[in-house]
Design a protein around this motif. Sequence first.
Motif, PDB file in Angstrom:
ATOM      1  N   ALA A 186       0.835  -1.201   0.000  1.00  0.00           N
ATOM      2  CA  ALA A 186       0.000   0.000   0.000  1.00  0.00           C
ATOM      3  C   ALA A 186       0.873   1.256   0.000  1.00  0.00           C
ATOM      4  O   ALA A 186       0.582   2.235  -0.706  1.00  0.00           O
ATOM      5  N   GLU A 187       1.936   1.229   0.779  1.00  0.00           N
ATOM      6  CA  GLU A 187       2.854   2.370   0.822  1.00  0.00           C
ATOM      7  C   GLU A 187       3.529   2.561  -0.521  1.00  0.00           C
ATOM      8  O   GLU A 187       3.701   3.689  -0.995  1.00  0.00           O
ATOM      9  N   LEU A 188       3.902   1.446  -1.158  1.00  0.00           N
ATOM     10  CA  LEU A 188       4.527   1.513  -2.464  1.00  0.00           C
ATOM     11  C   LEU A 188       3.565   2.108  -3.488  1.00  0.00           C
ATOM     12  O   LEU A 188       3.943   2.970  -4.301  1.00  0.00           O
ATOM     13  N   ASP A 189       2.326   1.662  -3.459  1.00  0.00           N
ATOM     14  CA  ASP A 189       1.321   2.184  -4.391  1.00  0.00           C
ATOM     15  C   ASP A 189       1.105   3.684  -4.170  1.00  0.00           C
ATOM     16  O   ASP A 189       0.955   4.451  -5.115  1.00  0.00           O
ATOM     17  N   ALA A 190       1.097   4.095  -2.901  1.00  0.00           N
ATOM     18  CA  ALA A 190       0.866   5.498  -2.592  1.00  0.00           C
ATOM     19  C   ALA A 190       2.007   6.383  -3.056  1.00  0.00           C
ATOM     20  O   ALA A 190       1.816   7.561  -3.382  1.00  0.00           O
ATOM     21  N   GLY A 219       3.585   5.945  -5.754  1.00  0.00           N
ATOM     22  CA  GLY A 219       3.662   5.893  -7.215  1.00  0.00           C
ATOM     23  C   GLY A 219       4.613   4.842  -7.733  1.00  0.00           C
ATOM     24  O   GLY A 219       5.116   4.938  -8.848  1.00  0.00           O
ATOM     25  N   GLY A 220       4.872   3.807  -6.897  1.00  0.00           N
ATOM     26  CA  GLY A 220       5.726   2.703  -7.335  1.00  0.00           C
ATOM     27  C   GLY A 220       7.191   2.900  -7.035  1.00  0.00           C
ATOM     28  O   GLY A 220       8.018   2.069  -7.411  1.00  0.00           O
ATOM     29  N   GLU A 221       7.541   3.962  -6.304  1.00  0.00           N
ATOM     30  CA  GLU A 221       8.945   4.187  -5.959  1.00  0.00           C
ATOM     31  C   GLU A 221       9.265   3.425  -4.684  1.00  0.00           C
ATOM     32  O   GLU A 221       8.599   3.585  -3.654  1.00  0.00           O
ATOM     33  N   VAL A 222      10.278   2.533  -4.778  1.00  0.00           N
ATOM     34  CA  VAL A 222      10.671   1.761  -3.624  1.00  0.00           C
ATOM     35  C   VAL A 222      11.529   2.614  -2.714  1.00  0.00           C
ATOM     36  O   VAL A 222      12.485   3.249  -3.163  1.00  0.00           O
ATOM     37  N   ALA A 223      11.185   2.642  -1.434  1.00  0.00           N
ATOM     38  CA  ALA A 223      11.935   3.472  -0.484  1.00  0.00           C
ATOM     39  C   ALA A 223      13.327   2.928  -0.270  1.00  0.00           C
ATOM     40  O   ALA A 223      13.555   1.738  -0.396  1.00  0.00           O
TER      41      ALA A 223
END
Length: 359
Positions: A349-353, A355-359
């Motif tokens: 969910a965090e990844l989707d929020a 915009g697909g950028e991996v932290a």
Amino acid sequence: MKRCIAFCLALGAAISLTACGGGDTEGGLLCEASGIRPDTVLLSVDGRDVSAQRYLYWLAYACDYIADYYDSGEGIQWGDTVSGQSLEDYAKDQALQNAALYATVETWAEDYGCTLTDEDRTAMDREWAARAAQYGGEEAYLAVLARMGLDRAEAEAISGDYYLYEHLYDLYCTEGSELAPAEHDLETFAQEQGYLTVDHIWLSTAAADPADAEAVAACRARAEEAFSKLNGSADPAHDFAVLAATYSDETDRDQHPSGYTFTVGDGTLPAACEEAAQALEEGQFSGVVEADDGFYLILRKHVDLEAVAPDYFDALLQAAADSADISTTRTYADLDVSRFYDELIAARAELDASGGEVA
């Protein structure tokens, strides 16, 4: 079995072939969700180490399956049972079986000298381009892969195992090779598994209104006409094919030149046809058999061992994986599936929020 192992391996290839240009985060979402480093060894299969990255990929796959089929909308009840196991144990066991299967493919490839070729790598590149185009570009597809927690190295490894499997199967099909089966072994396997090979003439009522008794009767009459000609033949085995070309509504007969090889209950033929085939000796043909989709004439043939061979290969490979010496680590034993999956869903969910950028 119907090449279930090949399907499993191809599934892994279809998912992961395209990760060849992905970002290399520290273990991705899977290890973030589990708190386990990606290179941590969770188990070994006949001495071959399986990393957390590999096992967690399969665990996530199993959990996603459970979420699709066992979540009624109130969340997964991990204590519920399936096949005598809690859903948590079931997920861990399914992931373990897949990890063991892939490890066995890799071990067999080493034992029999199978390696990835330039052609394999070219095929992987083609698949990458096709998948990227399908998803609207590399960035979009890499975002899909990121949700699965795949990094470049692991994605390529999973994909490579599919090609190793194909090389092993090619070796198995090579007469005189170390993997080639003996004919009597194939015959024994076919007998033990209950394989049947038949030809059939099918007169379809699929397009007819079931209430149209006249149309159904006309179809039955044509089937009885075909049977009458077959019954009067001096060479039924030869004339069966001739009559099929005239009477049968089958559209893919050219794809089955040796007939249809199946096991009872696999869905190849209606149950009434299976029952009729079992009652016949080799070379015998049935009377008119009525099924939901029409009328059939069945000719029992000698089991087509070439059709059985792929399933026998898969059975050998699966048996090797099932009998492998598997040892697990304390980290594996302590892995909490429900917590892992909750964390994975949150990380997705965090990844989707973002915009697909991996932290």
